[in-house]
Design an enzyme around this catalytic site. Structure first.
Site, mmCIF file in Angstrom:
data_model
loop_
_atom_site.group_PDB
_atom_site.id
_atom_site.type_symbol
_atom_site.label_atom_id
_atom_site.label_comp_id
_atom_site.label_asym_id
_atom_site.label_seq_id
_atom_site.Cartn_x
_atom_site.Cartn_y
_atom_site.Cartn_z
ATOM 1 N N ARG A 1 -13.551 -12.644 7.074
ATOM 2 C CA ARG A 1 -14.622 -13.451 6.829
ATOM 3 C C ARG A 1 -13.852 -15.143 6.676
ATOM 4 O O ARG A 1 -14.593 -16.087 6.628
ATOM 5 C CB ARG A 1 -15.361 -12.959 5.571
ATOM 6 C CG ARG A 1 -14.633 -12.709 4.578
ATOM 7 C CD ARG A 1 -15.457 -11.956 3.320
ATOM 8 N NE ARG A 1 -15.249 -10.425 3.755
ATOM 9 C CZ ARG A 1 -15.923 -9.592 3.153
ATOM 10 N NH1 ARG A 1 -16.590 -9.788 1.849
ATOM 11 N NH2 ARG A 1 -15.878 -8.108 3.644
ATOM 12 N N LYS B 1 -3.993 -1.326 3.309
ATOM 13 C CA LYS B 1 -4.903 -0.271 3.759
ATOM 14 C C LYS B 1 -4.038 1.188 3.688
ATOM 15 O O LYS B 1 -2.718 1.139 3.847
ATOM 16 C CB LYS B 1 -5.229 -0.477 5.318
ATOM 17 C CG LYS B 1 -6.366 -1.545 5.591
ATOM 18 C CD LYS B 1 -6.669 -1.552 6.803
ATOM 19 C CE LYS B 1 -7.517 -2.528 7.037
ATOM 20 N NZ LYS B 1 -8.901 -2.494 6.631
HETATM 21 N N1 BES Z 1 -10.820 -4.950 9.846
HETATM 22 C C1 BES Z 1 -11.701 -4.449 8.619
HETATM 23 C C2 BES Z 1 -12.862 -3.881 8.910
HETATM 24 C C3 BES Z 1 -13.071 -2.680 9.798
HETATM 25 C C4 BES Z 1 -12.898 -1.444 9.014
HETATM 26 C C5 BES Z 1 -13.112 -2.567 10.959
HETATM 27 C C6 BES Z 1 -12.774 -0.205 10.088
HETATM 28 C C7 BES Z 1 -12.948 -1.583 11.771
HETATM 29 C C8 BES Z 1 -12.940 -0.298 11.291
HETATM 30 C C9 BES Z 1 -11.665 -5.757 7.396
HETATM 31 O O1 BES Z 1 -10.771 -6.780 7.798
HETATM 32 C C10 BES Z 1 -11.886 -5.136 6.338
HETATM 33 O O2 BES Z 1 -10.527 -4.416 5.963
HETATM 34 N N2 BES Z 1 -12.649 -5.018 5.532
HETATM 35 C C11 BES Z 1 -12.852 -4.504 4.186
HETATM 36 C C12 BES Z 1 -13.530 -5.291 3.405
HETATM 37 C C13 BES Z 1 -13.510 -5.088 1.946
HETATM 38 C C14 BES Z 1 -12.164 -5.448 1.233
HETATM 39 C C15 BES Z 1 -14.642 -6.047 1.157
HETATM 40 C C16 BES Z 1 -13.476 -3.242 4.432
HETATM 41 O O3 BES Z 1 -14.570 -2.926 5.099
HETATM 42 O O4 BES Z 1 -12.998 -2.087 3.636
HETATM 43 MN MN MN Z 2 -9.102 -6.252 6.678
#
Ligand code: BES
Ligand code: MN
Ligand code: ZN
Length: 521
Positions: free
Chosen positions: A377, A297
């Site tokens: 997931r 990230k």
């Molecule tokens: N934990 C994150 C989602 C999230 C984002 C929670 C902001 C709280 C605040 C999750 O694991 C994630 O990174 N999801 C990705 C999925 C994508 C790679 C398909 C996302 O939402 O960007």
């Molecule tokens: Mn994630």
């Protein structure tokens, strides 16, 4: 004063709560709180607010008369006005909190108003507070007492645990004063429930607030087990060996990049004498820190990813409340704990992993990992399958799953998904009591197309469009026909700006609604 009951159950936090049926002027307290509504029904620029107190007490009304007539206080939702040395009252101060327009004020407004009163009190160093149960036809005393206790205990929570100059400003004593004419049984029951529910939600919030270095998967699982012992839930905690035995290839893949081993907790609530009927499976995402892994990230706001275990923590809070409120239905709680890290051993984009099979003789589904940041997931896939294997007939999961859900619904509604109308209808019914907001989003075959893989059964991301939905469809692959609800709480679990009734930081979102859903069976 004649205190009728004191707080039941295991106590969390320092606020002592009591219920009294004494009259308001006799309440010896630092602060007496009464509620008010705006009774103006006319509309238009000349329709000035007409605030009215929700108490029949003549002395309190006389004290408030001047300020209500002044037009300074409009009884707007969470609006406050303070009166010192109120004549004829034993209380040192009188605080009036608004509920907003009479036609719109509900039990949920009362929850917020109680939170507002406590958050008003805390920074002023007032340590004791008495709260008049509002007298109004549209506010039933039982639910109103419950909401009041919830709001007060939730409002008392602050997230500043690690400040060395921290001053504990917690309210020490909170007294609910109900009119002598009120239905005592209903008020007592609501009061006792409110304490249990709010303390369970604060248990969740305290966990979510902990930084990743202080709350590793192993530590978090042992905190959960400790809670289970306190409230009488049976539990098992497993790590790598058992996960390998169960062939939880998706969960293990996420965990393999971290020096911290994964943990899986199974909590069991078995009400006495219940041997048939549904078995509810509560499954939570417990990523103690989500760096994104190899698909790392950006650093901006990454520190907040300590809250990526909020879904799992919500399940723990709900299980705690279930154990104390004892509904007549069997419940299994499962949380999958791991840390998502980049490392020489981490899983990579392009890897194909095999999820847990539903029965040992069948093969598990294969997953094409497109993005290691879609890790939630993966752990949930194995958690949901395990819940089904353990006999869950109905499933609910909660997860901070997608940023896409926050884009779609903002921060005031969580996403709710389901493969079964009856099951989600119960959940939507539960929202009336919990006061939480979830909005149902669709599932559908068309979205499944987006997560088909060239090399494996399914891939773990579905592209830019409908990201919250394709994530839900990914989970659906593993729940199949078992009635199931998925809650995406990414936008709800962390409050970025403080509100009058609740501190900024972890919200404990989901606990109350999941609990009420369970109680609907
Ligand atoms: N934990 C994150 C989602 C999230 C984002 C929670 C902001 C709280 C605040 C999750 O694991 C994630 O990174 N999801 C990705 C999925 C994508 C790679 C398909 C996302 O939402 O960007
Ligand atoms: Mn994630
Ligand atoms: Zn995540």
């Amino acid at each position: 004063m004649d205190w009728l009951i004191s707080s039941p159950g295991e106590r969390i936090g320092t606020m002592k709560t009591e219920l009294s049926f004494a009259n308001l002027p006799s309440a010896e307290t630092g602060l007496l709180v009464v509620l008010a509504v705006d009774t103006q029904t006319a509309k238009g620029p000349d329709a000035k607010p007409v605030p009215a107190l929700l108490t029949a007490d003549a002395t309190v009304k006389a004290v408030a008369a001047l300020v209500l007539a002044s037009g300074e206080f409009k009884a707007g939702a969470n609006e406050t006005v303070l009166i010192h040395a109120p004549a004829g009252l034993a209380a040192a101060r009188l605080l009036i909190v608004g509920l907003g327009k009479q036609g719109k004020a509900t039990v949920n407004s009362v929850r917020s108003a109680a939170g507002t009163a406590v958050r008003f009190t805390k920074p002023r160093g007032i340590r004791e507070l008495a709260f008049a149960l509002p007298e109004a036809e549209f506010l039933p005393p039982g639910p109103c007492s419950r909401a009041l206790l919830e709001g007060a205990i939730l409002g008392d929570f602050d997230a500043d645990t690690y400040r060395s100059d921290r001053k504990d400003l917690s309210v020490q004593q909170f007294v609910l004063i109900a009119p002598a004419s009120a239905d005592k049984t209903a008020v007592q029951a609501g009061f006792a429930e409110g304490v249990i529910v709010a303390e369970s939600q604060n248990f969740t919030r305290a966990l979510v607030n902990e930084p990743g270095n202080k709350l590793t998967p192993t530590i978090l699982a042992s905190r959960a087990a400790e809670m289970a012992d306190q409230v009488g839930l049976s539990w098992d905690v497993y790590s790598t060996g058992k996960l390998e035995e169960l062939k939880m290839g998706a969960f293990l893949a996420v965990a393999q990049g971290s020096a911290e081993p994964p943990a899986l907790i199974v909590l069991r609530y078995q009400p006495e004498g219940v041997t048939d009927g549904p078995v509810l499976g509560l499954v939570g995402k417990g990523i103690t820190f989500d760096t994104g892994g190899i698909s790392i990230k950006p650093s901006d706001k990454m520190e907040l990813m300590k809250y990526d275990m909020a879904g799992g923590a919500a399940m723990l809070g709900a299980m705690r409340a279930i154990a104390l409120l004892k509904p007549k239905v069997r419940v299994i709680g499962i949380v999958c704990y791991a840390e998502n890290m980049p490392d020489g051993k981490a899983y990579k984009p392009g890897d194909v992993v095999t999820a847990m099979p539903l029965s040992p003789d069948k093969p598990g589904k294969t997953i094409d990992v497109i993005n290691t940041d879609a890790e939630g997931r993966l752990v949930l896939a194995d958690g949901l399958t395990y819940a089904r294997q353990l006999g869950a007939t109905h499933l609910i999961d909660a997860a901070t799953l997608t940023g896409a859900c926050v884009v779609a619904l903002g921060i005031h509604n969580g996403g709710a998904f389901s493969n079964d109308d009856e099951t989600i209808a119960r959940f939507q019914g539960a929202l009336a009591t919990s006061g939480e907001k979830f909005w149902r989003l669709p599932l559908g075959e068309e979205y499944v197309e987006q997560i088909k893989s060239d090399i494996a059964d399914i891939k773990n991301t579905g592209g830019r469009h409908g990201g919250a939905i394709t994530a839900a469809e990914f989970l659906h692959t593993f729940t199949e026909d078992t009635p199931w609800i998925h809650l995406d709480i990414a936008g709800l679990a962390w409050i970025e700006d403080s509100r009058p009734y609740i501190a900024k930081g972890p919200s404990g979102a989901g606990v109350r609604s999941i609990l009420e859903w369970v109680r609907s069976y």
